[in-house]
Design a protein around this motif. Sequence first.
Motif, PDB file in Angstrom:
ATOM      1  N   PRO A 141      -9.910   7.808 -10.031  1.00 47.11           N
ATOM      2  CA  PRO A 141      -9.807   8.980 -10.913  1.00 47.11           C
ATOM      3  C   PRO A 141      -8.396   9.339 -11.338  1.00 47.11           C
ATOM      4  CG  PRO A 141     -10.315   9.643  -8.645  1.00 47.11           C
ATOM      5  CD  PRO A 141     -10.459   8.160  -8.702  1.00 47.11           C
ATOM      6  N   ASP A 142      -7.375   8.833 -10.661  1.00 51.21           N
ATOM      7  CA  ASP A 142      -5.998   9.155 -11.035  1.00 51.21           C
ATOM      8  C   ASP A 142      -5.426   8.172 -12.058  1.00 51.21           C
ATOM      9  OD1 ASP A 142      -6.003  11.290  -9.247  1.00 51.21           O
ATOM     10  OD2 ASP A 142      -5.325  10.017  -7.588  1.00 51.21           O
ATOM     11  N   ALA A 143      -6.246   7.296 -12.581  1.00 54.34           N
ATOM     12  CA  ALA A 143      -5.745   6.202 -13.415  1.00 54.34           C
ATOM     13  C   ALA A 143      -5.016   6.699 -14.657  1.00 54.34           C
ATOM     14  CB  ALA A 143      -6.897   5.275 -13.815  1.00 54.34           C
ATOM     15  N   ALA A 144      -5.549   7.716 -15.332  1.00 55.38           N
ATOM     16  CA  ALA A 144      -4.919   8.177 -16.573  1.00 55.38           C
ATOM     17  C   ALA A 144      -3.511   8.707 -16.308  1.00 55.38           C
ATOM     18  CB  ALA A 144      -5.781   9.239 -17.238  1.00 55.38           C
ATOM     19  N   ALA A 145      -3.353   9.503 -15.258  1.00 54.79           N
ATOM     20  CA  ALA A 145      -2.035  10.045 -14.934  1.00 54.79           C
ATOM     21  C   ALA A 145      -1.056   8.936 -14.547  1.00 54.79           C
ATOM     22  CB  ALA A 145      -2.153  11.062 -13.801  1.00 54.79           C
ATOM     23  N   LEU A 146      -1.525   7.963 -13.769  1.00 61.19           N
ATOM     24  CA  LEU A 146      -0.661   6.842 -13.395  1.00 61.19           C
ATOM     25  C   LEU A 146      -0.298   6.003 -14.607  1.00 61.19           C
ATOM     26  CD1 LEU A 146      -2.508   5.807 -10.110  1.00 61.19           C
ATOM     27  CD2 LEU A 146      -0.368   7.088 -10.302  1.00 61.19           C
ATOM     28  N   ALA A 147      -1.257   5.830 -15.516  1.00 61.51           N
ATOM     29  CA  ALA A 147      -0.984   5.072 -16.736  1.00 61.51           C
ATOM     30  C   ALA A 147       0.088   5.750 -17.568  1.00 61.51           C
ATOM     31  CB  ALA A 147      -2.267   4.902 -17.545  1.00 61.51           C
ATOM     32  N   LEU A 148       0.039   7.063 -17.685  1.00 63.49           N
ATOM     33  CA  LEU A 148       1.058   7.788 -18.447  1.00 63.49           C
ATOM     34  C   LEU A 148       2.445   7.552 -17.872  1.00 63.49           C
ATOM     35  CD1 LEU A 148      -0.627  11.213 -19.265  1.00 63.49           C
ATOM     36  CD2 LEU A 148       0.170   9.493 -20.900  1.00 63.49           C
ATOM     37  N   GLU A 149       2.533   7.527 -16.558  1.00 67.16           N
ATOM     38  CA  GLU A 149       3.830   7.270 -15.922  1.00 67.16           C
ATOM     39  C   GLU A 149       4.350   5.891 -16.295  1.00 67.16           C
ATOM     40  OE1 GLU A 149       7.193   7.916 -14.067  1.00 67.16           O
ATOM     41  OE2 GLU A 149       5.618   9.450 -13.969  1.00 67.16           O
ATOM     42  N   VAL A 150       3.505   4.878 -16.181  1.00 68.76           N
ATOM     43  CA  VAL A 150       3.935   3.503 -16.469  1.00 68.76           C
ATOM     44  C   VAL A 150       4.202   3.317 -17.960  1.00 68.76           C
ATOM     45  CG1 VAL A 150       3.193   1.094 -16.420  1.00 68.76           C
ATOM     46  CG2 VAL A 150       2.837   2.553 -14.424  1.00 68.76           C
ATOM     47  N   ARG A 194      -0.854   7.177 -26.881  1.00 63.94           N
ATOM     48  CA  ARG A 194       0.266   7.251 -25.932  1.00 63.94           C
ATOM     49  C   ARG A 194       0.840   5.873 -25.616  1.00 63.94           C
ATOM     50  NH1 ARG A 194       0.151  12.351 -23.517  1.00 63.94           N
ATOM     51  NH2 ARG A 194       2.261  11.780 -22.827  1.00 63.94           N
ATOM     52  N   GLY A 195       0.321   4.841 -26.240  1.00 64.74           N
ATOM     53  CA  GLY A 195       0.801   3.494 -25.973  1.00 64.74           C
ATOM     54  C   GLY A 195       2.066   3.175 -26.759  1.00 64.74           C
ATOM     55  N   HIS A 196       2.427   1.907 -26.763  1.00 65.70           N
ATOM     56  CA  HIS A 196       3.618   1.441 -27.476  1.00 65.70           C
ATOM     57  C   HIS A 196       3.339   0.024 -27.966  1.00 65.70           C
ATOM     58  CE1 HIS A 196       4.417  -0.670 -23.705  1.00 65.70           C
ATOM     59  NE2 HIS A 196       4.361   0.499 -23.067  1.00 65.70           N
ATOM     60  N   ARG A 203       0.844  -1.189   0.000  1.00 65.87           N
ATOM     61  CA  ARG A 203       0.000   0.000   0.000  1.00 65.87           C
ATOM     62  C   ARG A 203       0.882   1.244   0.000  1.00 65.87           C
ATOM     63  NH1 ARG A 203      -4.621   1.638   4.519  1.00 65.87           N
ATOM     64  NH2 ARG A 203      -5.403   3.477   3.390  1.00 65.87           N
ATOM     65  N   HIS A 204       0.533   2.199  -0.851  1.00 65.11           N
ATOM     66  CA  HIS A 204       1.363   3.390  -1.012  1.00 65.11           C
ATOM     67  C   HIS A 204       0.536   4.638  -0.716  1.00 65.11           C
ATOM     68  CE1 HIS A 204       4.424   0.934  -3.018  1.00 65.11           C
ATOM     69  NE2 HIS A 204       3.415   0.353  -3.651  1.00 65.11           N
ATOM     70  N   PRO A 205       0.943   5.445   0.279  1.00 64.77           N
ATOM     71  CA  PRO A 205       0.223   6.700   0.533  1.00 64.77           C
ATOM     72  C   PRO A 205       0.206   7.613  -0.678  1.00 64.77           C
ATOM     73  CG  PRO A 205       1.736   6.181   2.328  1.00 64.77           C
ATOM     74  CD  PRO A 205       2.035   5.214   1.225  1.00 64.77           C
ATOM     75  N   ASP A 206       1.276   7.563  -1.490  1.00 64.65           N
ATOM     76  CA  ASP A 206       1.365   8.355  -2.719  1.00 64.65           C
ATOM     77  C   ASP A 206       1.791   7.425  -3.844  1.00 64.65           C
ATOM     78  OD1 ASP A 206       1.844  10.116  -4.790  1.00 64.65           O
ATOM     79  OD2 ASP A 206       2.757  11.644  -3.507  1.00 64.65           O
ATOM     80  N   LEU A 207       0.810   6.832  -4.485  1.00 63.16           N
ATOM     81  CA  LEU A 207       1.103   5.838  -5.526  1.00 63.16           C
ATOM     82  C   LEU A 207       1.822   6.477  -6.704  1.00 63.16           C
ATOM     83  CD1 LEU A 207       0.808   2.913  -6.405  1.00 63.16           C
ATOM     84  CD2 LEU A 207      -1.487   3.451  -7.252  1.00 63.16           C
ATOM     85  N   ALA A 208       1.457   7.706  -7.046  1.00 64.78           N
ATOM     86  CA  ALA A 208       2.108   8.380  -8.166  1.00 64.78           C
ATOM     87  C   ALA A 208       3.594   8.583  -7.889  1.00 64.78           C
ATOM     88  CB  ALA A 208       1.430   9.720  -8.435  1.00 64.78           C
ATOM     89  N   ALA A 217      -8.151   2.820 -16.503  1.00 63.61           N
ATOM     90  CA  ALA A 217      -7.046   3.323 -17.321  1.00 63.61           C
ATOM     91  C   ALA A 217      -7.430   3.484 -18.789  1.00 63.61           C
ATOM     92  CB  ALA A 217      -5.839   2.396 -17.201  1.00 63.61           C
ATOM     93  N   LEU A 218      -8.638   3.110 -19.149  1.00 62.21           N
ATOM     94  CA  LEU A 218      -9.078   3.225 -20.539  1.00 62.21           C
ATOM     95  C   LEU A 218      -9.743   4.578 -20.736  1.00 62.21           C
ATOM     96  CD1 LEU A 218     -10.433  -0.415 -20.883  1.00 62.21           C
ATOM     97  CD2 LEU A 218      -8.318   0.494 -21.876  1.00 62.21           C
ATOM     98  N   GLN A 219      -8.931   5.603 -20.919  1.00 64.43           N
ATOM     99  CA  GLN A 219      -9.412   6.974 -21.012  1.00 64.43           C
ATOM    100  C   GLN A 219      -9.021   7.583 -22.355  1.00 64.43           C
ATOM    101  OE1 GLN A 219     -11.459   8.110 -18.808  1.00 64.43           O
ATOM    102  NE2 GLN A 219     -11.173   6.409 -17.369  1.00 64.43           N
ATOM    103  N   PRO A 220      -9.894   8.395 -22.941  1.00 63.37           N
ATOM    104  CA  PRO A 220      -9.617   8.970 -24.267  1.00 63.37           C
ATOM    105  C   PRO A 220      -8.312   9.758 -24.328  1.00 63.37           C
ATOM    106  CG  PRO A 220     -11.925   9.267 -23.697  1.00 63.37           C
ATOM    107  CD  PRO A 220     -11.250   8.731 -22.465  1.00 63.37           C
ATOM    108  N   GLU A 221      -7.916  10.398 -23.224  1.00 65.44           N
ATOM    109  CA  GLU A 221      -6.702  11.215 -23.273  1.00 65.44           C
ATOM    110  C   GLU A 221      -5.429  10.389 -23.429  1.00 65.44           C
ATOM    111  OE1 GLU A 221      -7.986  11.430 -18.812  1.00 65.44           O
ATOM    112  OE2 GLU A 221      -8.927  11.099 -20.766  1.00 65.44           O
ATOM    113  N   LEU A 222      -5.535   9.061 -23.287  1.00 62.78           N
ATOM    114  CA  LEU A 222      -4.369   8.189 -23.476  1.00 62.78           C
ATOM    115  C   LEU A 222      -4.215   7.714 -24.915  1.00 62.78           C
ATOM    116  CD1 LEU A 222      -4.563   5.970 -20.259  1.00 62.78           C
ATOM    117  CD2 LEU A 222      -3.168   8.009 -20.655  1.00 62.78           C
TER     118      LEU A 222
END
Length: 492
Positions: A325-334, A355-357, A297-302, A347-352
């Motif tokens: 709600p933070d899924a898109a930002a976390l997905a960008l990091e990963v 941005r994949g590979h 468990r992470h107090p600050d997952l990002a 994590a399936l958000q239009p703004e991504l």
Amino acid sequence: MTAILDPEGVRALDARLERAGLLDLAMEDAGRAVADEAGRRAPAGPVLLLAGGGANGGDAFVAARHLLTLGRDVRVLARPSTHPLTRLNRRRWHAVGGHTRPLTPAALARQAGGAALVVDGLLGTGFRPPLRPALAGVVAALNAARSRGAPVLAIDLPSGLDAAQATVPEANGAESSVQADVTVTFAGLKAALLFGDAAARSGEVVLAPLRVPPTWVADVQVAEQPGDLDLAPLLPQRTAAAHKGVAGRVWVVGGHPGTTGAPALAGLGALRAGAGLVTLHSAAEVPLVTPELMAQRHPDLAAFLRDTPAARRPDAVALGMGLGPDAAALALEVLGWAVPTVLDADALQPELAGRGHAACLWTPHPGEAARLLGTSAAGITRDPLAAARALQDRLGGVVVLKGGPSVVARAGELSVSRGGHPGMASAGMGDTLSGVLAALLGQGLGAWDAARLGVRLHARAGERAAVRFGYGLGATDVTHELGGAWADLRGT
């Protein structure tokens, strides 16, 4: 591999056969296959065949001739023949002593009463809805006969369906398509036989291969459906010296207060699909559904993800299940890590988009796919092949459009899964699949192979679970059958 054809592909194949002088022989193959299946379905009793004016009617006349020469009681009701080969095979039918009566709803109702089987040869893959009134009346009479006990065999696909669509056309309250008990189709499968309400109208589907060069069919297919023998060589194999560190280190990044079950299910799926080490990373307290899972468990997952050095990153990540709600930002990091990644759920958000590979797997269900494409879920399920193609164009990488069956898409290529069970329509199944896919990525498979193998493993596990538990299945019921599914594909 089984080819999947759309109407344009069928027309192109027919045109190639005609240029080669082989179209008549292909119709002979098709009609013989229908006669053989009719004989299996109804080994005794009268067989009533309904022949339309196009090529589908020609197949019906060929089938009628073969059945008659086998000594069967054969009756044919037909519309005026318009296709040249249909007219030819109508003459051949008459030449062996067959008789043809005009096809009307009243004639069909009279003749179907004593029939052991009715063969629907009215309309084929070239048909586009809606039905004309005269044919709508015939379709209604045929469905009424079936309701009174006359089983129906459809040639190529049930009349009234659009071969490329998963939906049953509406017809202002009138009957819009034939309800078949079995459909004999040729050269390849069609979308209407695979997806949605249209597939339910098709009954059991029997594929009759035509004796044409396989490359001719492959040249016009829009998708393929791999069999278990095609997928078995993709199964990872461990040597006797293998240990957990080389069997795939998978991270599941998910969970949010109130939605902690989803990452736990994904983690369990990853374990059962062979991952050596599975760790759940979450901002919430995730339940350990089995002690083999590890959880942090992470107090600050990002911040945790941002500060993870390359040397400590896993072999594969599954991200998004219950993530919040933070899924898109976390997905960008990963995604910036460029490690094999499964993106699901939150994590399936239009703004991504974009941005994949190449090692990225997106796994939307129809509702999520609709959000990604800015359309409706009904639009997605109407044409899953087109939807999967559009998703891949927008997202990149490999897309798994989940459904019954699922469609896997990469640039320029589509694959349709097989199998599964209706009882799998329950919460958590997609989470489990994400774990399975991540485990396969972590064991070294590319995204395309992991997706095609993973959806089939998951479906086969659902089939096995249905034998044990019946109709209603939980995600963990399916997860615990993954080992057996693995053995089934391997043939051991």
